[in-house]
Each structure stands twice: as structure tokens, then as C-alpha cells.
Motif scaffolding. Structure first.
Motif, PDB file in Angstrom:
ATOM      1  N   ILE A   1       0.759  -1.091   0.042  1.00 33.67           N
ATOM      2  CA  ILE A   1      -0.276  -0.207   0.302  1.00 33.67           C
ATOM      3  C   ILE A   1       0.789   1.229  -0.144  1.00 33.67           C
ATOM      4  N   HIS A   2       1.955   1.551   0.432  1.00 35.02           N
ATOM      5  CA  HIS A   2       2.538   2.747   0.707  1.00 35.02           C
ATOM      6  C   HIS A   2       2.802   2.977  -0.930  1.00 35.02           C
ATOM      7  N   HIS A   3       4.118   1.783  -0.884  1.00 28.49           N
ATOM      8  CA  HIS A   3       4.350   1.496  -2.631  1.00 28.49           C
ATOM      9  C   HIS A   3       4.095   2.084  -3.402  1.00 28.49           C
ATOM     10  N   GLY A   4       2.741   1.603  -4.166  1.00 29.95           N
ATOM     11  CA  GLY A   4       2.104   1.257  -4.208  1.00 29.95           C
ATOM     12  C   GLY A   4       0.539   2.256  -4.406  1.00 29.95           C
ATOM     13  N   LYS A   5       0.345   2.502  -2.939  1.00 30.25           N
ATOM     14  CA  LYS A   5      -1.414   3.893  -3.070  1.00 30.25           C
ATOM     15  C   LYS A   5      -0.539   5.033  -2.998  1.00 30.25           C
ATOM     16  N   HIS A   6       0.180   5.204  -2.206  1.00 26.79           N
ATOM     17  CA  HIS A   6       1.126   6.717  -1.540  1.00 26.79           C
ATOM     18  C   HIS A   6       1.740   7.169  -2.227  1.00 26.79           C
ATOM     19  N   HIS A   7       2.982   6.281  -2.239  1.00 27.72           N
ATOM     20  CA  HIS A   7       3.627   7.104  -3.300  1.00 27.72           C
ATOM     21  C   HIS A   7       3.621   7.407  -4.737  1.00 27.72           C
ATOM     22  N   ALA A   8       2.749   5.694  -5.628  1.00 26.41           N
ATOM     23  CA  ALA A   8       1.927   6.282  -6.471  1.00 26.41           C
ATOM     24  C   ALA A   8       1.232   7.916  -7.015  1.00 26.41           C
ATOM     25  N   ALA A   9       0.496   8.255  -5.476  1.00 24.78           N
ATOM     26  CA  ALA A   9      -0.348   8.677  -5.824  1.00 24.78           C
ATOM     27  C   ALA A   9       1.217  10.175  -5.824  1.00 24.78           C
ATOM     28  N   TYR A  10       1.988  10.925  -4.706  1.00 18.86           N
ATOM     29  CA  TYR A  10       2.171  11.240  -4.521  1.00 18.86           C
ATOM     30  C   TYR A  10       2.957  11.825  -6.616  1.00 18.86           C
TER      31      TYR A  10
ATOM     32  N   ALA B   1       3.180   4.631   7.094  1.00 19.87           N
ATOM     33  CA  ALA B   1       3.992   3.845   7.068  1.00 19.87           C
ATOM     34  C   ALA B   1       3.945   2.741   8.256  1.00 19.87           C
ATOM     35  N   TYR B   2       3.212   2.935   8.990  1.00 19.70           N
ATOM     36  CA  TYR B   2       3.505   1.610  10.319  1.00 19.70           C
ATOM     37  C   TYR B   2       2.374   1.241  10.622  1.00 19.70           C
ATOM     38  N   TYR B   3       0.480   1.846  10.338  1.00 12.65           N
ATOM     39  CA  TYR B   3      -0.291   1.618  11.192  1.00 12.65           C
ATOM     40  C   TYR B   3      -0.735   0.479  11.206  1.00 12.65           C
ATOM     41  N   LEU B   4      -0.657  -0.863  10.128  1.00 15.96           N
ATOM     42  CA  LEU B   4      -1.371  -1.557  10.285  1.00 15.96           C
ATOM     43  C   LEU B   4      -0.790  -2.474  11.072  1.00 15.96           C
ATOM     44  N   HIS B   5       0.488  -2.584  10.986  1.00 14.37           N
ATOM     45  CA  HIS B   5       0.890  -3.668  11.895  1.00 14.37           C
ATOM     46  C   HIS B   5       1.500  -3.467  13.347  1.00 14.37           C
ATOM     47  N   TYR B   6       1.544  -1.956  13.686  1.00 17.36           N
ATOM     48  CA  TYR B   6       2.245  -1.301  14.668  1.00 17.36           C
ATOM     49  C   TYR B   6       0.882  -0.278  15.910  1.00 17.36           C
TER      50      TYR B   6
END
Length: 201
Positions: free
Chosen positions: A26-35, A169-174
Motif C-alpha cells: 500500500i505504501h509504495h503502490g498507493k501512497h507513493h504512486a499518488a505523490y 508507514a506503520y499503522y497496519l502492523h504497529y
């Protein structure tokens, strides 16, 4: 398209258990892609289309908030992915280790100070290890997607290590345990890449 999303240099699950695959996806494919997409939309049809990302960042005070936020997001994440590696986490060596010891007293003290900068960054942002104009290392943090290369940065420098402390960057896991995420980060730092940045490569 002036800017493109870089490929990750490892699989989504390569950093587990420290950073989980779903978060990386999600971080790479959604958030970074959106930027990247939003940055391209912001510069489309302007003279800025031909500028490098580094030039945009260096003079970001002259540009729109969309360029500041999305240009920063694109640069920060492109930088961040290369700082991570599976089976990493060893301590730095050589000139980098010497510089860290000189600036912070010890590697342990450096991690404590860096962790404090990351933990106490209110809201979303980044923690950084930088080389200053005097050639010495210093720690800073920036809000949102700002970074120390920007002309409006409070503490300007050349980043050699960065940590994303946005919740995505971390909420799903932490969940809300940002300090646990920061502790886990040290297990996946690519110190060889940090040393390259320190050497100016």
C-alpha cells in the motif's frame, strides 16, 4: 509523464517481520504512486515539466503547495526505499561509523537521539540523519513531506538516512505504537547505502 514511480529493489514481503508486506504494498503502490501522479498533474503544461526532481525540491518555496507536498513525497519515498534491505541491521562501519561516534558519542546514543526525533515529530513527518555544510552529521525532523534539501527547511543539510513516521508507514502492523516501529526499523537499515550517501555517491 515527467516523473515515474520507481520499482522497489526487493519484494513486498522482504522486510518482514519488521515491516509487513501489506504495508509495503500500500505504501509504495498507493501512497507513493499518488505523490507521483499528483506531482505530474501539478507540473503538466508548465516549464517545470523539464526540471529535475532535485531542482524542484531545492527551490520549492517558489512553487505551489501541490509541488511542495507531492514533490517532497516523491523524493522522500524514492530515497527511503533504497535505505531498506532484507537481512540488514548491522552497525555502520568505517568512516560513517567514525563520524557517528564523533557527532553523537556512540552508535547507541545516535539511535537514541534519532529515535527521539522520530518519536516526537508531531503528526506526520520524517526523521533524518544529515551531513551539514560543515561536513558534520546532525539529526533533524521535518513535517509532512518536507526534507532538509528544501530551501525552506528549518535545518538544511544533505540527508543520508531518513525514516517515514507518517501513520501509513506503520499503522497496519504497529497501530499507534510508533516507538515499536522505530525500533524495528534498525533491523532493516541498509548501512551500505547510507555509507554511499555519506561518501557523496
Amino acid at each position: 509523464m515527467a516523473f515515474t514511480l520507481p520499482e522497489l529493489p526487493y519484494a513486498f514481503d522482504a522486510l518482514e517481520p519488521h515491516i509487513d508486506a501489506r504495508t509495503m504494498e500500500i505504501h509504495h503502490g498507493k501512497h507513493h504512486a499518488a505523490y507521483v501522479n499528483n506531482l505530474n498533474a501539478a507540473v503538466q503544461g508548465t516549464a517545470l515539466e523539464s526540471q529535475s526532481l532535485e531542482d524542484l525540491i531545492a527551490h520549492v518555496s517558489q512553487h505551489t503547495p501541490a509541488i511542495r507536498n507531492n514533490g517532497g513525497g516523491h523524493w522522500n519515498h524514492s530515497f527511503f526505499w533504497e535505505l531498506l534491505a532484507p537481512n540488514a541491521g548491522a552497525e555502520p562501519e568505517g568512516a560513517l561509523a567514525d563520524a557517528i561516534n564523533q557527532a553523537f558519542g556512540s552508535f547507541s546514543d545516535f539511535k537514541t537521539q534519532f529515535g527521539q526525533a522520530a518519536t516526537t515529530r508531531f503528526g506526520s513527518g520524517w526523521a533524518w540523519l544529515n551531513v551539514g555544510a560543515d561536513g558534520k552529521l546532525f539529526i533533524s525532523s521535518t513535517p509532512n513531506q518536507d526534507n532538509p534539501l528544501m530551501d525552506l527547511a528549518e535545518h538544511k543539510g544533505r540527508p543520508i538516512l531518513g525514516l517515514d513516521v507518517w501513520e501509513h508507514a506503520y499503522y497496519l502492523h504497529y497501530q499507534n505504537r510508533r516507538p515499536d516501529y522505530i525500533t524495528a526499523f534498525w533491523n532493516v537499515v541498509n548501512w551500505n547505502k547510507v555509507a554511499e550517501h555519506f561518501a557523496g555517491k
